[in-house]
Design an enzyme around this catalytic site. Structure first.
Site, mmCIF file in Angstrom:
data_model
loop_
_atom_site.group_PDB
_atom_site.id
_atom_site.type_symbol
_atom_site.label_atom_id
_atom_site.label_comp_id
_atom_site.label_asym_id
_atom_site.label_seq_id
_atom_site.Cartn_x
_atom_site.Cartn_y
_atom_site.Cartn_z
ATOM 1 N N ARG A 140 45.763 33.560 46.727
ATOM 2 C CA ARG A 140 44.758 34.489 46.234
ATOM 3 C C ARG A 140 43.445 34.368 47.010
ATOM 4 N NH1 ARG A 140 44.745 37.201 41.590
ATOM 5 N NH2 ARG A 140 46.597 36.053 40.935
ATOM 6 N N ASP B 263 46.380 45.161 41.779
ATOM 7 C CA ASP B 263 46.006 44.337 40.625
ATOM 8 C C ASP B 263 47.079 43.371 40.123
ATOM 9 O OD1 ASP B 263 44.198 43.522 38.636
ATOM 10 O OD2 ASP B 263 44.970 44.962 37.196
ATOM 11 N N LEU C 226 40.484 49.680 41.798
ATOM 12 C CA LEU C 226 40.620 49.214 43.174
ATOM 13 C C LEU C 226 42.078 49.070 43.569
ATOM 14 C CD1 LEU C 226 37.912 46.379 43.253
ATOM 15 C CD2 LEU C 226 37.663 48.756 44.019
ATOM 16 N N CYS D 259 24.181 43.555 31.046
ATOM 17 C CA CYS D 259 25.607 43.280 30.850
ATOM 18 C C CYS D 259 25.837 41.918 30.219
ATOM 19 C CB CYS D 259 26.353 43.386 32.182
ATOM 20 S SG CYS D 259 25.792 42.237 33.467
#
Length: 389
Positions: free
Chosen positions: A68, A143, A178, A203
């Protein structure tokens, strides 16, 4: 006969222009290129996040950490990483449903077709041009593979990771799906985007469960999206009240971002919000069996939780509703086959019924309960009502 003339392959900037034009024709709103070595800080940041346990029960994050953190480990032949964004901006305020206590709020991204299905098909079509016009090998990701799309998107200049860790775009706010294409052809890379959050912390401050231990850090164990979608077990008691009526995901930290003033409504029809998925009656949802759940949410991201986890979330929303008429739905679920559901039915009733009413239901069921977690839920519920009396 002479040799057949082979079509001339495109390279560099010409191939990039041709690909971008094709991607835009397919509906992508933004296309940027990153180098595969463009996220040098990612390995250590990911390692620290995992060491802090912020991934919760997502053990696959640990198992895939090495791949990753570096695209070249995932695929050694990659020369360029193409990041593509598809806008899913809502037409209205996504937080309006939070005021409807007898209804369940679904995250904006899940109010229509599963974006994985929508984007993957488009990525494959776009990637075909790289093979045909550039002679390149390609791999497409949406994803589900060990790809750090958000750091790569920032490295490519598509946006920046805000303090809530989500990609923010100056053109589309928070509302971008994405996708990534890894390719063996070398394309001119775009300049990375810099951070534009400034001193803003809207946020961070709005999060109902305080899931941000610091700016740019997310503790998934406290995140409502993780708890209602990824987490397979019982949701910790101290976090349940903060979930409110959010039954699949959470948009709070996204919705309050000031950059959304530049956001646009989604153009892709399969991503435009379905009215029947904006705010769903909790009483109706609580009655879904497995077949009903599958039929109701076929083709949407909601199906991934399965019926038991979803009804667990619905019962938390019922407990938070303050609507006594919903108590009968929770009573019926006290005898459900799933311990996950029985436990949350107890919790919901502890907030809607009197001590004597709850004690009566406990007397009928507690001694024959076979699941330890459900028995503990009975004990906590009864003790809590005694303490409040």
């Amino acid at each position: 006969m002479g040799a057949l003339r082979q079509p001339r392959l495109l390279e560099g900037e010409a191939l990039k222009r041709a690909f971008t034009a094709r991607a835009e024709t397919l509906g992508f709103d933004v296309v940027r290129i990153a180098r595969p070595d463009g996220i040098p800080l990612a390995p250590e940041r990911l390692k620290a996040w995992l060491a802090d346990g912020h991934h919760g029960s997502m053990e696959w994050m640990v198992e895939t950490a090495e791949r990753r953190a570096d695209p070249r480990i995932l695929w050694s032949e990659v020369k360029s990483v193409i990041l593509l964004g598809l806008n899913y901006g809502p037409a209205g305020d996504p937080l309006e449903a939070l005021a409807l206590k007898d209804r369940g709020s679904i995250s904006v991204y899940a109010r229509n077709r599963d974006y994985h299905d929508v984007i993957k098909g488009k990525l494959k079509e776009a990637a075909g041009l790289l093979a045909a016009k550039g002679g390149a090998d390609v791999k497409v990701f949406v994803d589900t593979a060990p790809v750090m799309e958000k750091p790569l998107a920032q490295a490519a200049g598509l946006g920046w990771q805000g303090k809530h860790t989500v990609i923010v775009s100056r053109d589309f706010g928070n509302w971008l799906f994405l996708g990534a294409i890894f390719t063996t052809v070398e394309l001119p890379a775009d300049a990375p985007e810099r951070d534009h959050c400034g001193s803003c912390r809207r946020c961070l401050d709005i999060c109902p469960t305080k899931a941000f231990p610091a700016p740019y850090q997310l503790d998934a164990r406290r995140c409502i999206s993780y708890l209602t979608i990824e987490h397979k077990g019982h949701i910790p008691e101290d976090l349940r009240s903060g979930i409110g009526n959010r039954i699949f995901g959470c948009d709070d930290c996204l919705a309050v971002c000031p950059w959304n003033k530049f956001a646009q409504t989604a153009r892709e029809t399969r991503l435009v919000q379905r009215d029947d998925l904006a705010a769903l009656p909790l009483a109706e949802l609580a009655r879904l069996d497995d077949a009903g759940f599958r039929a109701r949410f076929a083709g949407t991201p909601i199906k991934r939780t399965g019926r038991d986890r979803f009804i667990r979330n619905v019962l938390i929303a019922i407990g938070n509703s303050g609507e006594q008429r919903l108590a009968e739905e929770a009573v019926r679920l006290l005898d459900d086959a799933s311990p996950l559901i029985r436990a949350m039915a107890i919790w919901a009733l502890s907030r809607l019924l009197s001590a004597s009413e709850l004690a009566q239901h406990a007397e009928e069921r507690r001694d024959r309960e076979t699941d330890a977690e459900v028995r503990c839920e009975w004990e906590r519920a009864l003790a809590g009502q005694e303490a409040a009396a």
